[in-house]
Structures are given as C-alpha cells and as structure tokens.
Design a protein around this motif. Sequence first.
Motif, PDB file in Angstrom:
ATOM      1  N   UNK A  76       8.738 -19.830  14.087  1.00 12.65           N
ATOM      2  CA  UNK A  76       9.632 -20.326  12.871  1.00 12.65           C
ATOM      3  C   UNK A  76      10.332 -21.583  13.346  1.00 12.65           C
ATOM      4  N   UNK A  77      10.930 -21.733  14.544  1.00 17.26           N
ATOM      5  CA  UNK A  77      11.442 -22.896  14.983  1.00 17.26           C
ATOM      6  C   UNK A  77      10.589 -23.850  15.089  1.00 17.26           C
ATOM      7  N   UNK A  78       9.515 -23.774  15.798  1.00 19.58           N
ATOM      8  CA  UNK A  78       8.421 -24.821  15.920  1.00 19.58           C
ATOM      9  C   UNK A  78       7.722 -25.264  14.812  1.00 19.58           C
ATOM     10  N   UNK A  79       7.596 -24.375  13.672  1.00 18.13           N
ATOM     11  CA  UNK A  79       6.921 -24.704  12.521  1.00 18.13           C
ATOM     12  C   UNK A  79       7.915 -25.509  11.773  1.00 18.13           C
ATOM     13  N   UNK A  80       9.451 -25.530  11.748  1.00 17.98           N
ATOM     14  CA  UNK A  80      10.233 -26.430  11.231  1.00 17.98           C
ATOM     15  C   UNK A  80      10.342 -27.616  12.110  1.00 17.98           C
ATOM     16  N   UNK A  89      10.112 -33.252   3.507  1.00 23.20           N
ATOM     17  CA  UNK A  89      10.453 -32.718   2.293  1.00 23.20           C
ATOM     18  C   UNK A  89      10.306 -31.364   2.269  1.00 23.20           C
ATOM     19  N   UNK A  90       9.611 -30.536   3.043  1.00 19.98           N
ATOM     20  CA  UNK A  90       9.607 -29.063   3.100  1.00 19.98           C
ATOM     21  C   UNK A  90      10.691 -28.469   4.019  1.00 19.98           C
ATOM     22  N   UNK A  91      11.490 -29.417   4.592  1.00 17.52           N
ATOM     23  CA  UNK A  91      12.528 -28.914   5.561  1.00 17.52           C
ATOM     24  C   UNK A  91      13.562 -27.811   4.873  1.00 17.52           C
ATOM     25  N   UNK A  92      13.692 -27.840   3.794  1.00 21.48           N
ATOM     26  CA  UNK A  92      14.768 -27.239   2.879  1.00 21.48           C
ATOM     27  C   UNK A  92      14.110 -25.943   2.338  1.00 21.48           C
ATOM     28  N   UNK A  93      12.738 -25.855   2.351  1.00 23.19           N
ATOM     29  CA  UNK A  93      12.213 -24.842   1.681  1.00 23.19           C
ATOM     30  C   UNK A  93      11.879 -23.969   2.715  1.00 23.19           C
ATOM     31  N   UNK A  94      10.823 -24.306   3.472  1.00 21.84           N
ATOM     32  CA  UNK A  94      10.354 -23.450   4.878  1.00 21.84           C
ATOM     33  C   UNK A  94      11.500 -22.567   5.418  1.00 21.84           C
ATOM     34  N   UNK A  98       9.749 -19.175   2.877  1.00 22.14           N
ATOM     35  CA  UNK A  98       8.555 -18.560   3.371  1.00 22.14           C
ATOM     36  C   UNK A  98       8.814 -18.085   4.709  1.00 22.14           C
ATOM     37  N   UNK A  99       9.455 -19.204   5.532  1.00 24.48           N
ATOM     38  CA  UNK A  99       9.628 -18.874   6.931  1.00 24.48           C
ATOM     39  C   UNK A  99      10.494 -17.573   7.283  1.00 24.48           C
ATOM     40  N   UNK A 100      11.743 -17.630   6.647  1.00 22.54           N
ATOM     41  CA  UNK A 100      12.622 -16.468   6.390  1.00 22.54           C
ATOM     42  C   UNK A 100      11.941 -15.283   6.010  1.00 22.54           C
ATOM     43  N   UNK A 101      11.031 -15.254   4.872  1.00 21.87           N
ATOM     44  CA  UNK A 101      10.673 -14.039   4.522  1.00 21.87           C
ATOM     45  C   UNK A 101       9.519 -13.397   5.670  1.00 21.87           C
TER      46      UNK A 101
END
Length: 185
Positions: A76-80, A89-94, A98-101
């Motif tokens: 999760x952290x590496x993907x961020x 731009x996807x830093x607030x969404x993931x 989707x990542x938290x889910x």
Amino acid sequence: MFSKTISNDAKKIHDTFNQHSPTKKLVLFSLLSCLAAVFQAAGGFIPVIGLFISPLSTAPIIVCTILSLRYGLLSYLLTILLLFFFQPTELIVFPFTTGLLGLGIGFSFLFFKKRFSILFGGTASLFIGILAVLYIFKFPLLGPVASTSFNVFTTGSILLFSLFYSWIWIEISVTSFKRIKKLVL
C-alpha cells in the motif's frame, strides 16, 4: 447469504506464502505494488478506458494483504510512493479509496470467517476513506455529484455504494482465491 462462512482459501494461501524465502516474498510484493500503481495511474494516462482500469488497483493490495499483513501494508505504501512519482493526481484517490479498500478486505479475509464480517470490514474502510476525502480534506472526489459539505443523503448514498462495491470485490476475491489456491498448492 451474508452469514455463510467463507472457505479457508485465504488462510491456506497465507500459510503457503509464509513458507517461501524472503527474496521470493519481496519480489512478489514489489511486482504486485507496481501492478497496483499501473492500474491506478491508468485513469490519468489513458482517457476514458483508464477510468475502468483504475479500480483494478484494489486487487493487488488485497492479494498482498492476504499473503502477509506486513507486506500488504508495505505494498500500500509503496504504491502510494510510486504514484507520487508517476501520477501525483491519484495521490488523494488511492490512499483513501481503492488502496484502503484492498487493505480492509484483505485484513478481513484473514481475521474473519463470516461473509458479513468481511463485508463490514471492506465497507467500513471504503466508507470512512471516502468521507475523509470529502468532509475532512474537502476534496471533490465525486465531482459535482456530491458537495464537500456534510449531507445526510450523500452520506447514505456513499454507504450504499461502499457496501455494493465491497461486496463485488469480496465475490471477485473468493473466486480468485480458489484459482490461486490451485496454482499455489
């Protein structure tokens, strides 16, 4: 249907993964993290079609979390971090959707046996994440459909969406675990 016990496929996959060498674990976790970042970034790189690809970033996070809670969190952290470099731009969404889910569902599969408990874990993580983005960070995650000021109707709609979306991912995961188990075991 929701009170049914889920098979122990996730636990068996988890136990099998723990028998591998640290190098194999690290390589698999890295590949799944990269895959999650590519899926999530697709929304920004490929117009229209990418929006249908980006929800798939949940799957690698679920798999990593099933394999190991530690590797799930690291994935999760590496993907961020990867998104920070390639698609900021996807830093607030993931991290909040989707990542938290993926973390919520993966964690729930390892600790709960009943489908309802797993559904609750996934729904709660997605619901809280979306509410945090909308009402705490005041980011218009849902565009003009939902305002960033609190609204009971919007919150109820987000809860129903979170419930439905988590249910879909749980069903996909259960089906996938059976296939993964055949490959791994």
